[in-house]
Design an enzyme around this catalytic site. Sequence first.
Site, PDB file in Angstrom:
ATOM      1  N   LYS A   1      -0.967  -7.054  -9.308  1.00 39.04           N
ATOM      2  CA  LYS A   1      -1.959  -7.169  -8.233  1.00 39.04           C
ATOM      3  C   LYS A   1      -1.564  -6.125  -7.181  1.00 39.04           C
ATOM      4  O   LYS A   1      -0.726  -6.379  -6.317  1.00 39.04           O
ATOM      5  CB  LYS A   1      -1.918  -8.587  -7.650  1.00 39.04           C
TER       6      LYS A   1
ATOM      7  N   GLU B   1       8.955  -4.083  13.131  1.00 46.20           N
ATOM      8  CA  GLU B   1       8.817  -2.982  12.178  1.00 46.20           C
ATOM      9  C   GLU B   1       7.510  -2.276  12.527  1.00 46.20           C
ATOM     10  O   GLU B   1       6.427  -2.856  12.386  1.00 46.20           O
ATOM     11  CB  GLU B   1       8.753  -3.522  10.738  1.00 46.20           C
TER      12      GLU B   1
ATOM     13  N   PHE C   1       0.816  -1.228   0.000  1.00 49.22           N
ATOM     14  CA  PHE C   1       0.000   0.000   0.000  1.00 49.22           C
ATOM     15  C   PHE C   1       0.839   1.263   0.000  1.00 49.22           C
ATOM     16  O   PHE C   1       0.362   2.333  -0.371  1.00 49.22           O
ATOM     17  CB  PHE C   1      -0.951  -0.005   1.208  1.00 49.22           C
TER      18      PHE C   1
ATOM     19  N   SER D   1       5.346  -6.968   3.299  1.00 46.61           N
ATOM     20  CA  SER D   1       5.901  -7.262   4.626  1.00 46.61           C
ATOM     21  C   SER D   1       6.696  -8.571   4.604  1.00 46.61           C
ATOM     22  O   SER D   1       6.483  -9.428   3.736  1.00 46.61           O
ATOM     23  CB  SER D   1       4.750  -7.360   5.638  1.00 46.61           C
TER      24      SER D   1
ATOM     25  N   CYS E   1       9.459   1.763   3.511  1.00 48.53           N
ATOM     26  CA  CYS E   1      10.380   0.675   3.832  1.00 48.53           C
ATOM     27  C   CYS E   1      11.791   1.199   4.019  1.00 48.53           C
ATOM     28  O   CYS E   1      12.651   0.500   4.543  1.00 48.53           O
ATOM     29  CB  CYS E   1      10.368  -0.375   2.751  1.00 48.53           C
TER      30      CYS E   1
ATOM     31  N   GLU F   1      -4.932  -3.761  -2.065  1.00 49.92           N
ATOM     32  CA  GLU F   1      -6.371  -3.503  -2.069  1.00 49.92           C
ATOM     33  C   GLU F   1      -6.728  -2.258  -1.253  1.00 49.92           C
ATOM     34  O   GLU F   1      -7.868  -1.797  -1.267  1.00 49.92           O
ATOM     35  CB  GLU F   1      -7.131  -4.738  -1.551  1.00 49.92           C
TER      36      GLU F   1
END
Length: 500
Positions: A173, A383, A149, A226, A281, A176
């Site tokens: 993909k 994290e 995301f 992740s 990240c 969402e």
Amino acid sequence: MRTISHFVGNETLSGSSGRSGPVYDPATGRQTAEVDLASPAEVDRAVAAAHEAFRSWRGASLAHRTALLFRYRELLHAHREELARLITAEHGKVHADALGEVARGLEIVELACSIPTLLKGELSTQVSNGVDVASIRQPLGVVAGVTPFNFPAMVPLWMFPVAIACGNTFVLKPSEKDPSASLLLAALARDAGFPPGVLNVVQGDRPAVERLLAHPDVAAVSFVGSTPVARAVQRGAWEHGKRVQALGGAKNHMLVLPDADLDVAADNAINAAYGSAGERCMAVSVVVAVGEATGDALVARLARRAKGLRIGPGDDPSSEMGPLITAEHRARVAAYVPAAREQGAEVVVDGTGLVVPGHEGGFFLGVSLLDRVTPEMDAYRDEIFGPVLCVARVASYDEALALINGSRWGNGTAVFTRDGGAARRFQLEVEAGMVGVNVPIPVPVGYHSFGGWKESLFGDHHVYGPEGVRFYTRGKVITSRWPDPATAEGGINLGFPSNH
Ligand code: NAD
């Protein structure tokens, strides 16, 4: 309510799975759309379109592919404001940050425009009498990309421009949680002239990813997300015999040596820790201060700056930091602050009580600064992926290096110092894939490759740059004999072919 659907064969494909998920405006907390979540059958349609397109796309001339990529670069550039607005509306990051994301994604399209140079093979002539050997690289087929995301435009752009330039076709993909940017990216590719099926988007969640991993016509998978999911994606792809690169999470340390300019170091740490609300990240999540005096002076500077940050909706030009992605994520991030206090950290700035007037329903969280964080605390071990910056204090460079190299992640790291020799030693000794020297977020330019070490990347190839080209192609070596008609030799010889 608006419905966000799939994009297959250059056309919108409405969802038929009966499953959908909510998309929010994180600044208000209100749901703005429903996103269709693909069933395996819908994934199959996208893969079939990509598989069909590969038959002719693989043979498209380099000149033609490059021409389309140049056109795509221009269209993306022309629509960068629109793309940034879509990102802000669904992710929440401030507009300037969203524009920055688009700019970094554009870099990879620019890299892909140079594909004729990047795909040049090697040739050895006259390895034996009348024999030449050529090494070439060919596309793999249908490639799938699964993206997180936090960069809804940039991370897809790390992948498909290079894959397509190499002659593959692509099924993306996206997350969402913020699916709209990917649809604009795909529509612009259609407008640039890419044939139907070359770039497809399926919206979805785990079932869609699992089908992509299992589908016999998907040759390779690029994943960014992740660490637990990256690990599972690598396993799933391997199980089905696919090439895979799976980039995972991170905990990036910024080492501050006693000789550093502490104002510069504090500015950089604040930008890298709280930019995009810490949902990067490559965010700096731990500042490692060498020496108590360095720690005291740095924490004072960090606290002053952290308290002055302007937090508000991403479409307000005065906001420096926007909301988090969802209410659940905000609650998860906020919980680290009291837990750290209980575990012995000093909470220097506590942002958990922040309310943004007029946006009480938004997923806002103020910034927090935790001092004297130690490796056994949850705030250090996990994290957090939010606006919580930890400061760890160590006595020496060696202790700092041991701390950083003890991390299970190795994405990015940085050192702040005026001592070139110390910086050089750090860059050679530290266990991380991307190192900044007085640069807090060392995301490589498009013509170098991006990737971490340890649990930040599962697979052998980093993304984009030269490694991206290698990942999306496979080698073939052709040995050919074209004897000179004037001196051609014949005859039978059953010995093993040798070169002379
Ligand atoms: P995530 O792992 O939850 O989701 C990433 C993608 O995987 C999404 O498309 C999601 O739909 C899909 N997914 C989620 N659960 C799945 C499952 N069980 N099986 C199959 N697919 C699944 O990550 P996120 O929350 O969207 O993104 C944040 C994470 O991404 C952070 O950990 C961050 O560090 C990481 N990230 C890493 C990099 C990098 O370059 N290393 C870059 C950006 C983000």
